[in-house]
Design a protein around this motif. Structure first.
Motif, mmCIF file in Angstrom:
data_model
loop_
_atom_site.group_PDB
_atom_site.id
_atom_site.type_symbol
_atom_site.label_atom_id
_atom_site.label_comp_id
_atom_site.label_asym_id
_atom_site.label_seq_id
_atom_site.Cartn_x
_atom_site.Cartn_y
_atom_site.Cartn_z
ATOM 1 N N ALA A 72 0.834 -1.204 0.000
ATOM 2 C CA ALA A 72 0.000 0.000 0.000
ATOM 3 C C ALA A 72 0.869 1.254 0.000
ATOM 4 C CB ALA A 72 -0.936 -0.003 1.197
ATOM 5 N N ARG A 73 1.993 1.186 0.665
ATOM 6 C CA ARG A 73 2.913 2.333 0.672
ATOM 7 C C ARG A 73 3.412 2.641 -0.737
ATOM 8 N NH1 ARG A 73 8.765 2.775 3.546
ATOM 9 N NH2 ARG A 73 9.062 4.970 3.114
ATOM 10 N N VAL A 74 3.714 1.600 -1.489
ATOM 11 C CA VAL A 74 4.162 1.783 -2.865
ATOM 12 C C VAL A 74 3.009 2.302 -3.725
ATOM 13 C CG1 VAL A 74 4.935 0.537 -4.930
ATOM 14 C CG2 VAL A 74 5.993 0.057 -2.726
ATOM 15 N N GLU A 75 1.856 1.679 -3.609
ATOM 16 C CA GLU A 75 0.720 2.032 -4.464
ATOM 17 C C GLU A 75 0.167 3.425 -4.170
ATOM 18 O OE1 GLU A 75 -1.842 -1.316 -3.974
ATOM 19 O OE2 GLU A 75 -0.539 -2.607 -5.180
ATOM 20 N N ARG A 76 0.345 3.918 -2.953
ATOM 21 C CA ARG A 76 -0.092 5.291 -2.632
ATOM 22 C C ARG A 76 0.789 6.327 -3.308
ATOM 23 N NH1 ARG A 76 -0.523 3.475 2.790
ATOM 24 N NH2 ARG A 76 1.532 4.396 3.142
ATOM 25 N N ARG A 77 2.035 6.008 -3.531
ATOM 26 C CA ARG A 77 2.967 6.982 -4.105
ATOM 27 C C ARG A 77 2.913 7.051 -5.633
ATOM 28 N NH1 ARG A 77 4.562 6.063 0.763
ATOM 29 N NH2 ARG A 77 5.972 7.404 1.926
ATOM 30 N N ILE A 78 2.395 6.044 -6.270
ATOM 31 C CA ILE A 78 2.356 6.005 -7.731
ATOM 32 C C ILE A 78 1.509 7.148 -8.316
ATOM 33 C CG2 ILE A 78 1.532 4.642 -9.698
ATOM 34 C CD1 ILE A 78 2.792 2.201 -8.339
ATOM 35 N N PRO A 79 0.296 7.420 -7.830
ATOM 36 C CA PRO A 79 -0.453 8.558 -8.391
ATOM 37 C C PRO A 79 0.247 9.902 -8.167
ATOM 38 C CG PRO A 79 -1.931 7.145 -7.153
ATOM 39 C CD PRO A 79 -0.538 6.661 -6.892
ATOM 40 N N PHE A 80 0.896 10.071 -7.024
ATOM 41 C CA PHE A 80 1.637 11.302 -6.766
ATOM 42 C C PHE A 80 2.777 11.468 -7.764
ATOM 43 C CE2 PHE A 80 5.172 13.453 -4.527
ATOM 44 C CZ PHE A 80 4.594 14.707 -4.417
ATOM 45 N N LEU A 81 3.477 10.379 -8.038
ATOM 46 C CA LEU A 81 4.553 10.425 -9.032
ATOM 47 C C LEU A 81 4.005 10.757 -10.418
ATOM 48 C CD1 LEU A 81 6.728 7.413 -7.905
ATOM 49 C CD2 LEU A 81 7.462 9.780 -8.082
ATOM 50 N N ALA A 82 2.849 10.213 -10.754
ATOM 51 C CA ALA A 82 2.244 10.509 -12.057
ATOM 52 C C ALA A 82 1.915 11.994 -12.174
ATOM 53 C CB ALA A 82 0.989 9.665 -12.258
ATOM 54 N N ILE A 83 1.442 12.587 -11.100
ATOM 55 C CA ILE A 83 1.140 14.023 -11.117
ATOM 56 C C ILE A 83 2.415 14.833 -11.282
ATOM 57 C CG2 ILE A 83 0.313 15.947 -9.693
ATOM 58 C CD1 ILE A 83 -1.778 13.963 -8.561
#
Length: 173
Positions: A72-83
């Motif tokens: 979940a820690r990894v998956e939470r950061r993916i949308p932020f990185l996309a932005i």
């Protein structure tokens, strides 16, 4: 070489400096998430990841905790990185628009500028667009690889859980 870099930074102005800071944020975040995912894979998919818990309930809880906490820690950061990644070309475009406004305001001030002066201004304005694309395109590919790696890690965790539960139920029978 250093002189060329300094000249490019001067031509790009404040927008180029903002792009450089954004690039540092993007690539350091990508590296940090990638490193965390690699550590999660090593821990969860190792030889004996959860120390051979005795019951299927304990095994299920151990895998669920790994999925909920680490993945979940990894998956939470993916949308932020996309932005962050999608911001780079937009910031580059902003620098281009600002550079073009400066170029055209110089032309409109009444000074009849020769074509080489106008083309130099346009060339300077495009530096930030180029920088935004150079930052965003490789980062988008790395983000796609990171997403795929997270998916395969998640599937491997689920596969290992089902394998371990099947082995435990077979040993109980």
């Amino acid at each position: 070489m250093i002189h060329a870099i300094q000249l490019t930074l001067r031509e790009g102005g404040l927008t180029l400096y903002a792009l450089l800071m954004l690039a540092v944020a993007i690539y350091s975040s990508l590296f940090g998430v990638w490193r965390h995912l690699a550590a999660t894979r090593r821990t969860a998919l190792g030889e004996n990841p959860f120390h051979a818990t005795s019951s299927s309930g304990e095994t299920h809880r151990a895998y669920a905790a790994c999925e909920l906490d680490e993945m979940a820690r990894v998956e939470r950061r993916i949308p932020f990185l996309a932005i962050l990644i999608s911001t780079a070309p937009l910031l580059g475009l902003l620098g281009t628009v600002a550079g073009m406004l400066i170029t055209f305001s110089g032309m409109a001030s009444g000074n009849l500028a020769p074509i080489d002066t106008v083309s130099t201004g346009i060339s300077r304005a495009l530096v930030t667009t180029q920088a935004g694309l150079v930052i965003a395109i490789p980062a988008a590919f790395l983000l796609a690889l990171l997403k795929r790696r997270a998916e395969t890690t998640h599937l491997a965790l689920q596969r290992q859980l089902h394998t371990r539960l099947a082995a435990q139920s077979a040993s109980v029978s």
